[in-house]
Design a protein around this motif. Structure first.
Motif, PDB file in Angstrom:
ATOM      1  N   GLU A  91       0.831  -1.204   0.000  1.00 47.40           N
ATOM      2  CA  GLU A  91       0.000   0.000   0.000  1.00 47.40           C
ATOM      3  C   GLU A  91       0.861   1.247   0.000  1.00 47.40           C
ATOM      4  O   GLU A  91       2.058   1.207   0.272  1.00 47.40           O
ATOM      5  N   LEU A  92       0.202   2.360  -0.325  1.00 46.59           N
ATOM      6  CA  LEU A  92       0.871   3.655  -0.374  1.00 46.59           C
ATOM      7  C   LEU A  92      -0.036   4.696   0.265  1.00 46.59           C
ATOM      8  O   LEU A  92      -1.227   4.765  -0.053  1.00 46.59           O
ATOM      9  N   PHE A  93       0.547   5.486   1.181  1.00 47.19           N
ATOM     10  CA  PHE A  93      -0.159   6.611   1.770  1.00 47.19           C
ATOM     11  C   PHE A  93       0.402   7.898   1.181  1.00 47.19           C
ATOM     12  O   PHE A  93       1.624   8.110   1.182  1.00 47.19           O
ATOM     13  N   ARG A 146      -6.345  -0.099  -5.776  1.00 43.99           N
ATOM     14  CA  ARG A 146      -7.684   0.210  -5.265  1.00 43.99           C
ATOM     15  C   ARG A 146      -7.543   1.121  -4.041  1.00 43.99           C
ATOM     16  O   ARG A 146      -6.593   0.977  -3.276  1.00 43.99           O
ATOM     17  N   PRO A 147      -8.499   2.024  -3.828  1.00 38.25           N
ATOM     18  CA  PRO A 147      -8.392   2.961  -2.710  1.00 38.25           C
ATOM     19  C   PRO A 147      -9.192   2.524  -1.490  1.00 38.25           C
ATOM     20  O   PRO A 147     -10.328   2.080  -1.596  1.00 38.25           O
ATOM     21  N   HIS A 153      -3.914   0.438  -2.522  1.00 35.32           N
ATOM     22  CA  HIS A 153      -3.289  -0.850  -2.232  1.00 35.32           C
ATOM     23  C   HIS A 153      -3.523  -1.828  -3.366  1.00 35.32           C
ATOM     24  O   HIS A 153      -4.387  -1.620  -4.221  1.00 35.32           O
ATOM     25  N   SER A 154      -2.751  -2.910  -3.352  1.00 36.12           N
ATOM     26  CA  SER A 154      -2.864  -3.961  -4.366  1.00 36.12           C
ATOM     27  C   SER A 154      -2.172  -5.211  -3.849  1.00 36.12           C
ATOM     28  O   SER A 154      -1.303  -5.150  -2.965  1.00 36.12           O
ATOM     29  N   GLU A 155      -2.549  -6.353  -4.428  1.00 33.37           N
ATOM     30  CA  GLU A 155      -1.842  -7.598  -4.118  1.00 33.37           C
ATOM     31  C   GLU A 155      -0.416  -7.577  -4.657  1.00 33.37           C
ATOM     32  O   GLU A 155       0.426  -8.345  -4.204  1.00 33.37           O
ATOM     33  N   VAL A 186       1.407  -0.883  -7.041  1.00 26.72           N
ATOM     34  CA  VAL A 186       1.424   0.258  -6.127  1.00 26.72           C
ATOM     35  C   VAL A 186       2.589   1.187  -6.455  1.00 26.72           C
ATOM     36  O   VAL A 186       2.438   2.414  -6.475  1.00 26.72           O
ATOM     37  N   LEU A 187       3.743   0.616  -6.733  1.00 28.96           N
ATOM     38  CA  LEU A 187       4.907   1.429  -7.080  1.00 28.96           C
ATOM     39  C   LEU A 187       4.679   2.197  -8.379  1.00 28.96           C
ATOM     40  O   LEU A 187       5.055   3.368  -8.489  1.00 28.96           O
ATOM     41  N   ALA A 188       4.034   1.547  -9.356  1.00 26.87           N
ATOM     42  CA  ALA A 188       3.747   2.215 -10.631  1.00 26.87           C
ATOM     43  C   ALA A 188       2.776   3.373 -10.434  1.00 26.87           C
ATOM     44  O   ALA A 188       2.932   4.443 -11.031  1.00 26.87           O
ATOM     45  N   ALA A 189       1.767   3.171  -9.609  1.00 27.38           N
ATOM     46  CA  ALA A 189       0.810   4.238  -9.333  1.00 27.38           C
ATOM     47  C   ALA A 189       1.496   5.415  -8.654  1.00 27.38           C
ATOM     48  O   ALA A 189       1.232   6.581  -8.971  1.00 27.38           O
TER      49      ALA A 189
END
Length: 211
Positions: A39-41, A64-65, A80-82, A87-90
């Motif tokens: 995940e990313l905050f 997904r948020p 977040h993502s599996e 997540v890094l690309a986003a």
């Protein structure tokens, strides 16, 4: 417009721990994450900047948020993502679109910490009135951390849970300061404390300028 935006928090979590994932899932209005996901905050100022950040991130990859929160001063996004790569690309797409680098984020500051052993029953009852995680039991040791910017406290919590067998009592990641409450045996809580502080101190960023 982009020049006025401030990247307050940019915190990547490689693998969500069970209690931290459950806390987000129980309190989020969006997609509930699962343990093991990345995940990313992202926290932005002014708060409305988070709408643009969310639009860029969600259109760039299969994330997904869980959270898109606008409070008085700041906006907070959690995705977040599996798959860590998603997540890094986003995150990279978001930074590129905003003309920023990861190190343009504000470096977290630990504003205060408290370590309390043998928590009194009345103290436990007071904290349990508003906690969203595990119940705090009398006699436990309690660690409380206050962090700015607020969203970094989620990273601290996740690293603490990785490092020690503790209970996550509460995570508050919105506002001027974030707060984390952890409990357990004295030795395990001390280990968790050290991991949480070390995780924040390892991050690079800029000094916050008070407005």
């Amino acid at each position: 417009m982009t020049g006025k935006a401030t990247l307050r928090t940019y915190a990547f979590i490689d693998r969500m721990q069970p209690q931290c994932a459950a806390h987000i899932a129980a309190t989020s209005p969006g997609d509930p994450p699962l343990a093991g996901m990345a995940e990313l905050f992202v926290e932005m100022a002014p708060g409305n900047e988070v709408f643009r950040a969310a639009d860029i991130a969600l259109k760039s990859s299969g994330v997904r948020p869980a959270l898109q929160i606008i409070e008085r001063e700041f906006g907070l996004l959690e995705i977040h993502s599996e798959h860590q790569a998603e997540v890094l690309a986003a995150g990279e797409a978001l930074l590129d679109a905003l003309g920023m680098k990861e190190t343009d984020r504000i470096k977290p500051v630990v504003a205060s910490t408290q370590f309390i052993t043998n928590v009194h029953g009345y103290q436990a009852q007071l904290l349990n009135k508003w906690r969203k995680g595990t119940l705090l039991m009398p006699g436990s040791s309690l660690f409380v951390m206050e962090v700015a910017p607020a969203a970094y406290v989620s990273l601290a919590a996740n690293e603490a849970e990785k490092a020690a067998d503790i209970d996550v009592i509460e995570i508050r990641a919105v506002g001027r300061f974030g707060r984390l409450f952890l409990a357990g045996s004295e030795s395990e809580v001390a280990t968790a404390r050290d991991a949480a502080v070390a995780a924040l101190e390892s991050l690079e960023g800029t000094e916050e300028t008070r407005r």
